[in-house]
Motif scaffolding. Structure first.
Motif, PDB file in Angstrom:
ATOM      1  N   UNK A 244     -20.317 -40.658 -21.124  1.00 51.37           N
ATOM      2  CA  UNK A 244     -19.875 -41.628 -20.133  1.00 51.37           C
ATOM      3  C   UNK A 244     -19.791 -43.023 -20.754  1.00 51.37           C
ATOM      4  N   UNK A 245     -18.768 -43.766 -20.365  1.00 45.58           N
ATOM      5  CA  UNK A 245     -18.652 -45.166 -20.757  1.00 45.58           C
ATOM      6  C   UNK A 245     -18.189 -45.973 -19.547  1.00 45.58           C
ATOM      7  N   UNK A 246     -18.922 -47.034 -19.219  1.00 48.49           N
ATOM      8  CA  UNK A 246     -18.553 -47.914 -18.125  1.00 48.49           C
ATOM      9  C   UNK A 246     -17.986 -49.219 -18.674  1.00 48.49           C
ATOM     10  N   UNK A 247     -17.449 -50.030 -17.793  1.00 45.39           N
ATOM     11  CA  UNK A 247     -16.940 -51.328 -18.206  1.00 45.39           C
ATOM     12  C   UNK A 247     -18.069 -52.202 -18.764  1.00 45.39           C
ATOM     13  N   UNK A 248     -19.273 -52.021 -18.252  1.00 46.01           N
ATOM     14  CA  UNK A 248     -20.412 -52.769 -18.785  1.00 46.01           C
ATOM     15  C   UNK A 248     -20.684 -52.389 -20.241  1.00 46.01           C
ATOM     16  N   UNK A 249     -20.478 -51.127 -20.576  1.00 45.95           N
ATOM     17  CA  UNK A 249     -20.659 -50.690 -21.965  1.00 45.95           C
ATOM     18  C   UNK A 249     -19.646 -51.389 -22.879  1.00 45.95           C
ATOM     19  N   UNK A 250     -18.400 -51.503 -22.412  1.00 47.35           N
ATOM     20  CA  UNK A 250     -17.369 -52.186 -23.201  1.00 47.35           C
ATOM     21  C   UNK A 250     -17.719 -53.660 -23.388  1.00 47.35           C
ATOM     22  N   UNK A 251     -18.187 -54.288 -22.315  1.00 51.27           N
ATOM     23  CA  UNK A 251     -18.542 -55.706 -22.384  1.00 51.27           C
ATOM     24  C   UNK A 251     -19.713 -55.931 -23.335  1.00 51.27           C
ATOM     25  N   UNK A 252     -20.718 -55.062 -23.264  1.00 59.57           N
ATOM     26  CA  UNK A 252     -21.892 -55.213 -24.121  1.00 59.57           C
ATOM     27  C   UNK A 252     -21.544 -55.045 -25.593  1.00 59.57           C
ATOM     28  N   UNK A 253     -20.572 -54.168 -25.872  1.00 63.08           N
ATOM     29  CA  UNK A 253     -20.171 -53.907 -27.262  1.00 63.08           C
ATOM     30  C   UNK A 253     -19.107 -54.893 -27.741  1.00 63.08           C
ATOM     31  N   UNK A 254     -18.517 -55.634 -26.807  1.00 60.42           N
ATOM     32  CA  UNK A 254     -17.397 -56.500 -27.179  1.00 60.42           C
ATOM     33  C   UNK A 254     -16.178 -55.672 -27.539  1.00 60.42           C
ATOM     34  N   UNK A 255     -16.053 -54.505 -26.912  1.00 59.60           N
ATOM     35  CA  UNK A 255     -15.005 -53.547 -27.275  1.00 59.60           C
ATOM     36  C   UNK A 255     -13.787 -53.670 -26.366  1.00 59.60           C
TER      37      UNK A 255
END
Length: 342
Positions: A244-255
């Motif tokens: 699973x990947x959420x938008x928060x995961x993208x934000x935290x990674x800078x991805x």
């Protein structure tokens, strides 16, 4: 070196050759979220058509992801929404509009669909290897048994009588090698390897191509992989991995969205894994899923349960519901399909 007749597609290229041969202005379109196969095909096709004296415009609904910018170093693939008035006029007056690696309206995107349906009076040509698509195109060069769109574009360029040089061979090699998982997927045949060998003879440097494709990842993608690995679980009695990947995961990674491309393949390296699924929350609230199989589970049929599609071993779909509901539905349907095999 010649590939001979072994492992060629079943396509009769005569209509394609005549249609393209008589055209002067040609638009070539790829699918949304363009991958290595799509981008490699677009660039190789433009270079071959340009060598024939054709005027060519490359379009896609999305921009080329940074990791694949090396295939299109001069920015030849234009995002449809960013077209200039001159480019739009060119597209509307084109003699041929060609789609590569896509034959479904949903994967073309709304702007390209409009161009195909009513935005131009030019002939429509489709080159694709997906099993399911829409009946679009006046000239359909479709073979679902082909290992990649790159292999079909290889045949198309050969049918046009354009010799392979390094400028054409490099992007074609990216297309074929990326969509066959560097020649390790079940779709790889002796014909695949013959085509690859001919491209190497034309100037492709295998080590350089591998490095550019697989050893240029951003640190953000590396961090995103860590998040996906953290947010995963085993299912199917240990034979499946669900990430699973959420938008928060993208934000935290800078991805960025492109950083999640092909992450679903990673769990397949874990011993005993037969099925891998990744659910990715999108900015618009929908949830995208990618499915991978190393057993008899048909990912394409599974994806079609959610309005998506693809191949038997790799496919994708979207879900309009909230993230947790979508994840549950994706997992439940995967379990249902897997259990039906037993």
């Amino acid at each position: 070196m010649s590939m001979g007749t072994a492992n060629r597609s079943s396509i009769d290229w005569s209509d394609f050759r005549n249609t393209v041969g008589n055209a002067h202005k040609i638009v070539v379109v790829g699918h949304l979220r363009p991958d290595g196969d799509t981008i490699g095909c677009l660039i190789a096709m433009k270079r071959a058509l340009t060598a024939m004296g054709k005027k060519v415009l490359l379009l896609d609904g999305h921009s080329v992801p940074p990791a694949l910018a090396f295939v299109d170093p001069d920015g030849e693939i234009r995002k449809i929404a960013d077209m200039t008035d001159e480019e739009r006029a060119f597209a509307q007056s084109a003699d041929v509009v060609m789609s590569v690696d896509v034959s479904a309206w949903g994967q073309l995107g709304p702007e390209a669909t409009e161009l195909f349906k009513s935005g131009t009076s030019g002939k429509k040509v489709v080159i694709d290897h997906h099993a399911v698509g829409d009946e679009i195109g006046d000239v359909r060069c479709v073979d679902p048994n082909a290992d990649s769109a790159g292999s079909l574009v290889f045949e198309a360029i050969r049918a046009l009588g354009v010799p392979f040089n390094k400028e054409i061979a490099d992007p074609l090699f990216v297309a074929i090698s990326s969509d066959t998982g560097w020649f390790r997927f079940q779709s790889t045949s002796s014909g695949t390897l013959r085509r690859a060998a001919e491209l190497v003879d034309a100037g492709v440097k295998i080590d350089e191509s591998y490095r550019l494709q697989n050893e240029q990842e951003s640190f953000a993608r590396f961090k995103l992989l860590g998040a996906a690995a953290t947010n995963c679980e085993r299912f199917l009695n240990g034979k499946g991995v669900f990430m699973r990947l959420t938008q928060k995961d993208f934000e935290a990674a800078g991805a960025i969205p492109a950083d999640s491309e092909d992450l679903v393949n990673t769990p397949l390296s874990v011993a005993g894994t037969e099925v891998a699924v990744i659910a990715i929350e999108q900015k618009d609230g929908t949830v995208k899923a990618s499915f991978r199989s190393r057993c008899d589970l048909d990912c394409g049929k599974l994806a079609r349960e959610f309005g998506g599609g693809g191949h038997a071993r790799a496919a994708g779909a979207s879900h309009p519901g909230d993230f947790e509901t979508a994840c549950k539905d994706f997992m439940d349907k995967t379990v249902e399909y897997y259990n039906a095999l037993r």
